[in-house]
Design a protein around this motif. Structure first.
Motif, PDB file in Angstrom:
ATOM      1  N   LEU A  69      33.066  42.477  28.742  1.00  0.00           N
ATOM      2  CA  LEU A  69      33.955  42.201  29.855  1.00  0.00           C
ATOM      3  C   LEU A  69      35.142  41.384  29.366  1.00  0.00           C
ATOM      4  CD1 LEU A  69      31.171  41.241  32.419  1.00  0.00           C
ATOM      5  CD2 LEU A  69      32.249  43.473  32.099  1.00  0.00           C
ATOM      6  N   ILE A  70      36.253  41.477  30.088  1.00  0.00           N
ATOM      7  CA  ILE A  70      37.432  40.730  29.663  1.00  0.00           C
ATOM      8  C   ILE A  70      37.145  39.235  29.743  1.00  0.00           C
ATOM      9  CG2 ILE A  70      39.026  42.564  30.338  1.00  0.00           C
ATOM     10  CD1 ILE A  70      39.717  40.880  32.803  1.00  0.00           C
ATOM     11  N   ASN A  71      37.854  38.482  28.908  1.00  0.00           N
ATOM     12  CA  ASN A  71      37.672  37.028  28.804  1.00  0.00           C
ATOM     13  C   ASN A  71      36.272  36.654  28.325  1.00  0.00           C
ATOM     14  OD1 ASN A  71      40.298  36.633  29.829  1.00  0.00           O
ATOM     15  ND2 ASN A  71      39.538  36.743  31.933  1.00  0.00           N
ATOM     16  N   GLN A  72      35.560  37.654  27.744  1.00  0.00           N
ATOM     17  CA  GLN A  72      34.226  37.423  27.185  1.00  0.00           C
ATOM     18  C   GLN A  72      33.268  36.809  28.207  1.00  0.00           C
ATOM     19  OE1 GLN A  72      35.095  35.093  23.626  1.00  0.00           O
ATOM     20  NE2 GLN A  72      35.275  36.966  22.414  1.00  0.00           N
ATOM     21  N   THR A  73      33.426  37.206  29.454  1.00  0.00           N
ATOM     22  CA  THR A  73      32.527  36.727  30.504  1.00  0.00           C
ATOM     23  C   THR A  73      31.114  37.234  30.241  1.00  0.00           C
ATOM     24  OG1 THR A  73      34.337  36.809  32.101  1.00  0.00           O
ATOM     25  CG2 THR A  73      32.099  36.696  32.987  1.00  0.00           C
ATOM     26  N   PRO A  74      30.115  36.363  30.225  1.00  0.00           N
ATOM     27  CA  PRO A  74      28.737  36.826  30.006  1.00  0.00           C
ATOM     28  C   PRO A  74      28.296  37.773  31.124  1.00  0.00           C
ATOM     29  CG  PRO A  74      28.906  34.444  29.714  1.00  0.00           C
ATOM     30  CD  PRO A  74      30.200  34.896  30.308  1.00  0.00           C
ATOM     31  N   TRP A  75      27.491  38.754  30.751  1.00  0.00           N
ATOM     32  CA  TRP A  75      26.999  39.737  31.717  1.00  0.00           C
ATOM     33  C   TRP A  75      26.283  39.051  32.882  1.00  0.00           C
ATOM     34  CZ3 TRP A  75      27.457  45.089  31.791  1.00  0.00           C
ATOM     35  CH2 TRP A  75      26.642  45.766  32.719  1.00  0.00           C
ATOM     36  N   SER A  76      25.429  38.090  32.562  1.00  0.00           N
ATOM     37  CA  SER A  76      24.648  37.423  33.609  1.00  0.00           C
ATOM     38  C   SER A  76      25.538  36.655  34.577  1.00  0.00           C
ATOM     39  CB  SER A  76      23.624  36.480  32.977  1.00  0.00           C
ATOM     40  OG  SER A  76      24.268  35.516  32.158  1.00  0.00           O
ATOM     41  N   THR A  77      26.692  36.197  34.092  1.00  0.00           N
ATOM     42  CA  THR A  77      27.634  35.495  34.967  1.00  0.00           C
ATOM     43  C   THR A  77      28.408  36.481  35.833  1.00  0.00           C
ATOM     44  OG1 THR A  77      27.899  33.699  33.359  1.00  0.00           O
ATOM     45  CG2 THR A  77      29.630  33.956  35.016  1.00  0.00           C
ATOM     46  N   PRO A  79      32.617  52.158  28.680  1.00  0.00           N
ATOM     47  CA  PRO A  79      34.068  52.236  28.792  1.00  0.00           C
ATOM     48  C   PRO A  79      34.780  51.055  28.149  1.00  0.00           C
ATOM     49  CG  PRO A  79      33.097  51.647  30.904  1.00  0.00           C
ATOM     50  CD  PRO A  79      31.960  51.980  29.985  1.00  0.00           C
ATOM     51  N   HIS A  80      36.077  51.190  28.049  1.00  0.00           N
ATOM     52  CA  HIS A  80      36.961  50.175  27.495  1.00  0.00           C
ATOM     53  C   HIS A  80      36.775  48.856  28.246  1.00  0.00           C
ATOM     54  CE1 HIS A  80      40.886  48.269  26.575  1.00  0.00           C
ATOM     55  NE2 HIS A  80      40.878  49.015  25.498  1.00  0.00           N
ATOM     56  N   PRO A  81      36.772  47.715  27.547  1.00  0.00           N
ATOM     57  CA  PRO A  81      36.639  46.425  28.253  1.00  0.00           C
ATOM     58  C   PRO A  81      37.686  46.276  29.348  1.00  0.00           C
ATOM     59  CG  PRO A  81      36.461  46.108  25.888  1.00  0.00           C
ATOM     60  CD  PRO A  81      36.879  47.540  26.091  1.00  0.00           C
ATOM     61  N   ARG A  82      37.244  45.825  30.492  1.00  0.00           N
ATOM     62  CA  ARG A  82      38.155  45.690  31.624  1.00  0.00           C
ATOM     63  C   ARG A  82      37.528  44.758  32.654  1.00  0.00           C
ATOM     64  NH1 ARG A  82      37.823  51.797  33.648  1.00  0.00           N
ATOM     65  NH2 ARG A  82      37.840  52.054  31.400  1.00  0.00           N
ATOM     66  N   ALA A  83      38.333  44.383  33.628  1.00  0.00           N
ATOM     67  CA  ALA A  83      37.775  43.664  34.763  1.00  0.00           C
ATOM     68  C   ALA A  83      36.993  44.660  35.612  1.00  0.00           C
ATOM     69  CB  ALA A  83      38.891  43.031  35.583  1.00  0.00           C
ATOM     70  N   VAL A  84      35.890  44.220  36.163  1.00  0.00           N
ATOM     71  CA  VAL A  84      35.045  45.098  36.960  1.00  0.00           C
ATOM     72  C   VAL A  84      35.137  44.692  38.420  1.00  0.00           C
ATOM     73  CG1 VAL A  84      32.696  45.890  37.379  1.00  0.00           C
ATOM     74  CG2 VAL A  84      33.474  45.500  35.042  1.00  0.00           C
ATOM     75  N   MET A 109      34.274  39.698  37.811  1.00  0.00           N
ATOM     76  CA  MET A 109      33.946  40.737  38.780  1.00  0.00           C
ATOM     77  C   MET A 109      34.225  40.240  40.181  1.00  0.00           C
ATOM     78  SD  MET A 109      30.279  42.467  39.719  1.00  0.00           S
ATOM     79  CE  MET A 109      29.891  41.092  40.782  1.00  0.00           C
ATOM     80  N   LYS A 110      34.879  41.048  40.987  1.00  0.00           N
ATOM     81  CA  LYS A 110      35.134  40.697  42.367  1.00  0.00           C
ATOM     82  C   LYS A 110      34.110  41.384  43.260  1.00  0.00           C
ATOM     83  CE  LYS A 110      39.225  42.359  42.480  1.00  0.00           C
ATOM     84  NZ  LYS A 110      40.554  42.751  42.996  1.00  0.00           N
TER      85      LYS A 110
END
Length: 266
Positions: free
Chosen positions: A129-137, A40-45, A1-2
């Motif tokens: 999230l893409i790259n299986q980034t944890p939500w908390s991260t 929604p579809h997995p994506r960068a947020v 996420m940016k």
């Protein structure tokens, strides 16, 4: 996420942002058929200040298809929805369903600005999230989004679910296909169906039977069905075709825009 450094969004800012078309694939909101996913579809947020609500629905127009042309072949859930819609069209007009009809529909017509369907999501941010980034991260430093349960409660109890109910009452689709029976309680809450009695319909072509929960209210029929993935889901071509044939029962000739032929410019 940016996100911009030190930008911490308040609950009120997020609530206003989520009460919009953000996180929806879109298409034609005036279409007769809506497909509703949980997320929604997995994506960068990208959540960059200022958060601007999406006042208008997006769509898969020519520019979108060109931009994502190298990735679309991997979007299996959307391909399954294209198969459902191609089957609905073929059944309604009593024409054979060609083996590649779904692919043509997916490549040229799915979620088109003036097409036959609209795709929305109960929750605006992808569950995965893409790259299986944890939500908390991904959302570190955003106290209104972490833990994830806090974000879900904001959508349910804030303006997101109210927005979904409001646009349904505005556009009045004939059919809303709700994908994933394990999210049934959220579908019922988002569309304000708590006092609506439903009935079960058994979808059984050549595959194992699948139970659909059908609710009717205010000119719209909701069909809560298994997800489009997993061992218990609507995953086979036979089941997807049967689902398309089933929803065709609520549609009329004018609900199907003309399709471009191979010689036409789509």
């Amino acid at each position: 996420m940016k996100k911009e450094p030190n930008t911490v969004f308040t609950r009120e800012q997020l609530d206003e942002y989520f009460a919009s078309y953000v996180g929806m694939e879109g298409g034609n909101p005036d279409a007769p058929v809506w497909f509703c996913d949980s997320s929604p579809h997995p994506r960068a947020v990208s959540m960059v200040a200022p958060l601007v609500p999406h006042a208008q629905a997006s769509a898969w127009d020519a520019a979108y298809r060109h931009k994502h042309r190298d990735h679309m072949e991997r979007w299996q859930s959307h391909q399954k929805i294209a198969r459902i819609m191609a089957a609905a069209r073929a059944h309604f007009f009593n024409t054979p369903l060609g083996e590649r009809d779904w692919k043509h529909y997916f490549d040229h017509h799915l979620y088109a600005p003036h097409g036959a369907e609209f795709k929305l999501s109960l929750f605006p941010l992808p569950a995965r999230l893409i790259n299986q980034t944890p939500w908390s991260t991904a959302f570190r430093g955003q106290p209104e989004l972490v833990p994830r349960q806090r974000y879900l409660e904001l959508c349910r109890d804030g303006q997101r679910f109210a927005f979904i109910d409001r646009i349904r009452r505005l556009w009045k689709p004939k059919v809303v296909v709700c994908l994933g029976e394990r999210h049934a309680a959220d579908f019922v809450q988002a569309f304000a169906l708590g006092n609506v009695r439903g009935a079960d319909h058994i979808l059984q072509p050549a595959d194992l039977p699948k139970t659909l929960r059908v609710l009717e209210h205010d000119g719209t029929t909701w069909i809560i069905c298994p997800a489009l993935a997993g061992a218990a889901g609507l995953t086979s071509d036979v089941l997807l075709d049967a689902m398309g044939q089933y929803i065709a029962g609520w549609l009329e000739p004018g609900d199907f825009p003309a399709l471009c032929s191979g010689a036409d410019a789509c």
